[in-house]
Design an enzyme around this catalytic site. Structure first.
Site, PDB file in Angstrom:
ATOM      1  N   ASN A   2       0.877  -1.167   0.000  1.00  0.00           N
ATOM      2  CA  ASN A   2       0.000   0.000   0.000  1.00  0.00           C
ATOM      3  C   ASN A   2       0.920   1.225   0.000  1.00  0.00           C
ATOM      4  O   ASN A   2       1.445   1.608   1.043  1.00  0.00           O
ATOM      5  CB  ASN A   2      -0.897  -0.036   1.244  1.00  0.00           C
ATOM      6  CG  ASN A   2      -1.859   1.139   1.290  1.00  0.00           C
ATOM      7  OD1 ASN A   2      -1.811   2.036   0.453  1.00  0.00           O
ATOM      8  ND2 ASN A   2      -2.716   1.120   2.281  1.00  0.00           N
ATOM      9  N   ARG A  83      -2.617  -2.286  -3.284  1.00  0.00           N
ATOM     10  CA  ARG A  83      -3.846  -1.524  -3.067  1.00  0.00           C
ATOM     11  C   ARG A  83      -3.831  -0.323  -4.006  1.00  0.00           C
ATOM     12  O   ARG A  83      -2.849   0.410  -4.069  1.00  0.00           O
ATOM     13  CB  ARG A  83      -3.900  -1.024  -1.626  1.00  0.00           C
ATOM     14  CG  ARG A  83      -5.090  -0.115  -1.417  1.00  0.00           C
ATOM     15  CD  ARG A  83      -5.107   0.507  -0.052  1.00  0.00           C
ATOM     16  NE  ARG A  83      -6.308   1.317   0.091  1.00  0.00           N
ATOM     17  CZ  ARG A  83      -6.337   2.492   0.712  1.00  0.00           C
ATOM     18  NH1 ARG A  83      -5.237   2.998   1.229  1.00  0.00           N
ATOM     19  NH2 ARG A  83      -7.445   3.158   0.811  1.00  0.00           N
ATOM     20  N   HIS A 172     -12.821   2.168   0.148  1.00  0.00           N
ATOM     21  CA  HIS A 172     -12.742   1.174   1.233  1.00  0.00           C
ATOM     22  C   HIS A 172     -13.459  -0.116   0.819  1.00  0.00           C
ATOM     23  O   HIS A 172     -13.871  -0.900   1.678  1.00  0.00           O
ATOM     24  CB  HIS A 172     -13.429   1.652   2.535  1.00  0.00           C
ATOM     25  CG  HIS A 172     -12.731   2.756   3.269  1.00  0.00           C
ATOM     26  ND1 HIS A 172     -13.438   3.727   3.938  1.00  0.00           N
ATOM     27  CD2 HIS A 172     -11.427   3.038   3.462  1.00  0.00           C
ATOM     28  CE1 HIS A 172     -12.588   4.563   4.514  1.00  0.00           C
ATOM     29  NE2 HIS A 172     -11.357   4.175   4.229  1.00  0.00           N
ATOM     30  N   ARG A 233     -11.401  14.852   7.429  1.00  0.00           N
ATOM     31  CA  ARG A 233     -12.323  15.232   6.344  1.00  0.00           C
ATOM     32  C   ARG A 233     -13.720  15.408   6.925  1.00  0.00           C
ATOM     33  O   ARG A 233     -14.155  14.598   7.744  1.00  0.00           O
ATOM     34  CB  ARG A 233     -12.372  14.130   5.278  1.00  0.00           C
ATOM     35  CG  ARG A 233     -11.138  14.056   4.416  1.00  0.00           C
ATOM     36  CD  ARG A 233     -11.133  12.770   3.591  1.00  0.00           C
ATOM     37  NE  ARG A 233     -10.187  11.820   4.134  1.00  0.00           N
ATOM     38  CZ  ARG A 233     -10.106  10.538   3.795  1.00  0.00           C
ATOM     39  NH1 ARG A 233     -10.925  10.029   2.901  1.00  0.00           N
ATOM     40  NH2 ARG A 233      -9.217   9.758   4.338  1.00  0.00           N
ATOM     41  N   GLU A 376      -7.662  -5.537   5.518  1.00  0.00           N
ATOM     42  CA  GLU A 376      -7.563  -5.213   4.094  1.00  0.00           C
ATOM     43  C   GLU A 376      -6.387  -5.918   3.429  1.00  0.00           C
ATOM     44  O   GLU A 376      -6.473  -6.311   2.272  1.00  0.00           O
ATOM     45  CB  GLU A 376      -7.438  -3.691   3.930  1.00  0.00           C
ATOM     46  CG  GLU A 376      -8.751  -2.995   4.219  1.00  0.00           C
ATOM     47  CD  GLU A 376      -8.613  -1.490   4.355  1.00  0.00           C
ATOM     48  OE1 GLU A 376      -8.170  -1.023   5.424  1.00  0.00           O
ATOM     49  OE2 GLU A 376      -8.947  -0.780   3.398  1.00  0.00           O
TER      50      GLU A 376
END
Ligand code: ADP
Length: 390
Positions: A2, A83, A172, A233, A376
């Site tokens: 990632n 990813r 996601h 965010r 993940e």
């Protein structure tokens, strides 16, 4: 793998058992003062190394592996899974990485400027350093390629939207897919047979509505800015806020981008985006922190209600990721507002010190509420292996 703009997370993971062999994080890639934090056999080591780019970071990672007792040649790696945040309209599932796929990932950088260019650097480095290993891209958007047009279409000028690929993509996805399948396995129910809402609450946060294993709506949009309140965010707000910031507050486009992506959310409201800080201040009676907590919970409850309506009913609601798995207070505040929906909350189960998949609603609750850890990296590894087997 990632790859972020200045970091590289990696794991070597057994796709069958789910156990990781090594995992680590290279930080300050492209700068001086870099470090690699590496874990092998429950031992964590930190290595100070300057890494000019992601290629150097990968070379240094292989050196760290050799130094700490498992040279990469002995780790039986069969495929590298990457990813990739944005797959656009065309990549609806994992892809073997070819020159074409890599070019497309770069081109999609216009939709994910914080992520895709960094992923492309990581992929180029991995192809150079492991030329004999197949490489697979696993897209965050993939699981949401099944959204119906009514959920992914933004109500703006249709021609302009088509020309510029403006629509909801969702992110996601790897986590929502993994967790929704894990819920079915854990509850011993066929995934096709029930309706779920998954709340992925980490630094970034998103929620999805899943009907029989298929995603039918999700809160993140064209980019990961939309939806829930997150660490840095703000999620949903009137788009005119952006115009006002520009015309009246005098901020430039790049400044607004930074403000919305990195300085808003819990950080914008309280000065820190970390939920452990937030909860400490809430416990101390800090009103600013309490307001941030309330805004966060209100948005989440609103989305759960909306998705229950979109699904025409819900059987299971699941919390996952850093906040979802560890923050009992947020889960409690949310569940206490869902009695009308059929949630009978079990406070003792919710606050139990347990890190495995578990149920936090009372026995007989019409809607089951679960906490299920996400993984993940394992999901990416499984997709990558499946892609080379295909
Ligand atoms: P991401 O993968 O999006 O970077 P994570 O899923 O790791 O984020 O979630 C990070 C958030 O989870 C942080 O706000 C952190 O405070 C919170 N968190 C992580 N672990 C714990 C814990 N043990 N207790 C409370 N909060 C935690």
């Amino acid at each position: 793998m990632n790859a972020g703009s200045s970091s590289l997370k990696y794991q070597i993971v057994d796709p069958v058992t789910g156990e990781f062999v090594v995992k680590g994080l290279a930080e300050r890639v492209g700068d001086s003062g870099g470090t690699i934090t590496h874990e092998y056999r429950s031992e964590k080591t930190t290595h100070d190394v300057d890494m000019a780019d992601h290629g150097v970071a990968l070379e240094e990672m292989t050196k760290v592996m050799a130094e700490t007792g498992l040279p990469i040649e002995d780790a039986d790696v069969v495929v590298v899974g990457h990813r990739v945040v944005h797959g656009g309209r065309n990549f609806t599932g994992p892809e073997m990485i070819t020159d074409y796929v890599l070019d497309e990932i770069k081109r999609l950088g216009t939709l994910a400027p914080l992520h895709n260019p960094a992923h492309a650097l990581g992929i180029e480095a991995a192809r150079r350093i492991f030329p004999d290993l197949p490489q697979v891209a696993v897209f965050d958007t993939g699981f949401f390629s099944t959204l119906p047009a009514s959920a992914y279409t933004y109500a703006i000028d249709a021609k302009l939207a088509k020309e510029h690929a403006i629509r909801r993509y969702g992110f996601h996805g790897t986590s929502h897919e993994y967790v929704s399948a894990r819920v079915a396995q854990f509850l011993e129910r066929p995934v096709e047979g029930f309706k779920q809402i998954i709340c992925h609450l980490g630094n970034g946060a998103s929620i999805s509505a899943i009907d029989g294993g298929r995603a039918v709506d999700t809160s993140m949009g064209m980019t990961p800015l939309e939806g829930l309140v997150m660490g840095t965010r703000g999620g949903d707000m009137d788009p005119a806020v952006v115009l006002h910031l520009n015309r009246v507050a005098g901020l430039g486009v790049d400044e607004i981008d930074t403000l919305l992506n990195k300085k808003s959310g819990i950080l914008g409201l309280t000065g820190s985006g970390d939920f452990r800080d937030l909860m400490g201040r809430v416990d101390d009676g800090d009103e600013t922190a309490q307001l941030a907590f309330d805004v966060y919970v209100h948005r989440l409850v609103k989305y759960i209600g909306a998705y229950a309506a979109a699904l025409e009913g819900v059987d299971v609601i699941t919390f996952t990721a850093g906040v979802g798995e560890n923050n009992a207070a947020i889960r409690e505040a949310v569940c206490r507002r869902l009695g009308w929906l059929g949630v009978t909350f079990d406070a003792a189960a919710n606050s139990a010190d347990d890190h495995d998949a578990r149920i936090i609603s009372a026995a007989g609750s019409p809607v089951t509420v679960c906490v299920v850890p996400t993984n993940e990296e394992l999901a990416i590894a499984r997709h990558a292996v499946a892609a080379i087997d295909a």
